[in-house]
Design a protein around this motif. Sequence first.
Motif, mmCIF file in Angstrom:
data_model
loop_
_atom_site.group_PDB
_atom_site.id
_atom_site.type_symbol
_atom_site.label_atom_id
_atom_site.label_comp_id
_atom_site.label_asym_id
_atom_site.label_seq_id
_atom_site.Cartn_x
_atom_site.Cartn_y
_atom_site.Cartn_z
ATOM 1 N N ARG A 236 -53.003 -24.877 -34.726
ATOM 2 C CA ARG A 236 -51.404 -24.380 -34.583
ATOM 3 C C ARG A 236 -51.392 -23.471 -35.325
ATOM 4 O O ARG A 236 -50.516 -22.637 -34.714
ATOM 5 N N MET B 49 -52.299 -20.865 -32.131
ATOM 6 C CA MET B 49 -51.215 -21.339 -31.122
ATOM 7 C C MET B 49 -50.060 -20.454 -31.531
ATOM 8 O O MET B 49 -49.141 -19.476 -31.046
ATOM 9 N N SER B 50 -49.487 -20.368 -33.360
ATOM 10 C CA SER B 50 -48.752 -19.406 -33.176
ATOM 11 C C SER B 50 -48.751 -17.910 -33.358
ATOM 12 O O SER B 50 -47.091 -16.949 -33.136
ATOM 13 N N ARG C 90 -51.045 -16.664 -31.489
ATOM 14 C CA ARG C 90 -50.143 -16.647 -29.248
ATOM 15 C C ARG C 90 -48.631 -16.227 -29.194
ATOM 16 O O ARG C 90 -48.987 -15.549 -28.389
#
Lengths: 290, 236
Positions: free
Chosen positions: A166, A169-170, A172
């Motif tokens: 998670r 992803m943040s 990126r």
Amino acid sequence: MIFEIADVIISGLINGSVYALMAVGLTLIYGVSRAFNFAYGSFYSLGGYIAFLLFGLSFINSYFLVFLLAAPILLLFGFFVEKALVAPLRKRDDWEIKVMMITLGLALLLDNAYQVIFGARMKSLPPFLGGAFEAGDFYLSHQDVGIFFLSIGGILVFRWFLNNTRTGMSVRAVAQNPAGAQIVGIPKEFVFAATFAISTVMVGMGGILLAQKYFITPMGGWDILVKAWVITAFGGMGSIRGGLYAAFIVGMLEAFVGWYFGMTWTLIVLFAVLLTTLAVRPQGLMGKWG
Amino acid sequence: MLRVTQVTKKFGELTAVNNLSFEVAQGQVFGIAGPNGAGKSTVYNLITGLYDFEGSISFKDQNISGMTPHCIARLGIARTFQIPQTFPSLTVAKTVEVGSYFGSQTGFDRGHVNEVLAFVNLADKREAPTGSLNLLDKKMLMIGAALATRPEILMLDEPMAGSNSKEILRLMDLIRRINQDLGVTIILIEHFMKVLTELTQKLLIIETGTEICCGDPREVTSDPRVIECYLGDSHD
């Protein structure tokens, strides 16, 4: 001659792998937050000194424990530095320059603190692994093999983290589009601090790995900062893939120049690479996040 | 539901929004229009916490002035930008997942992500990289990412810009479905008066950050002050 060249290639690959681990951290900070961390080299030394202190404790007898304890210390240190020194500057005009100046000040503070606490003499760490592969004139220490695989392992863990968690992803999302990331609920400020902390772990781990070969000194981080900067600019500011390619090219170049012309020539060649890159292809090999 | 009260935003000497007040009711489609540079997008940036400002903004009677953008998103206010703010290396599905992971108060829900992808007609492109989409699909995708946060208010910034007439009809249909089927309150910045009069129940016209008039879209669009604002002063 063949064994000599094999030695040089192996040396280039090993140094390149550790440089890759460290340069990815530096380019990560720039790619995500557009901040350049001048204290990056001092964080490298910090990793070495933390390992040195941990090995002084009676219950620490393996590198596994050192890595296990050093990683959270470096993570917390990086997070704290970002929150306390870098984050408050972001709301000001020309904050990028101010971040450079404050991290430069932090580097000088840390390096002088190392000198006061540990003294100016170099410190060494025990070898990671004993023994070597030998075949005729060919010699490859187990320690070098271990450093190579640990560095590559660190990069692969980082890649897995970016693609499968998670927080990754943040990271990126913020790197690619800070405004878009915020309006879908990503806490940009936390991502900046997390990125800074992760990069501190990466360079600190690099410091522990290379300290076995090159020792720890209060000012030893500047050489690393320069190399990491050359690699980051060469690979493309903010491009992780570019940083990886550039790290291995620089590692190999350094090994061949050192072998053929002598070690005093290596920095000259690195700066020539940097100048040529900036003149011919200012965006670097990749030029953007990739 | 959303109350903007005496809000002013200055950039140095320039006053982008000047003492602006308006209210958006639950379930409404509320339009904002005005010439280029009127301060429409700035109003969005103030509501979503991207800029600080004077005055106050409240959402469901909670003061959201000074809150960070991600907190406002998690409260239930989502938005899109005129130029779709995509994440080029993420796939379509991952982009919508980002909204569900970070913006939804109820947490990540893969079923909801799939529903959203189907709702914005992107289910068959779920594994496509965002960078490979055409402009309409990028707009649909970012509306999808916003919907994945389970918003109560969705703010759309000129969604019709750069679209042909067929695409405009598709986008209008999507906005109607978001409002009527999902019950999401919509705030819509748009230049196309036909779109505004067909979709909105209330329309605010601003110029240089100041309210010109606000009310029923058909009455507002025939107001001489609005006509003058759009077409210039008549010398006949």
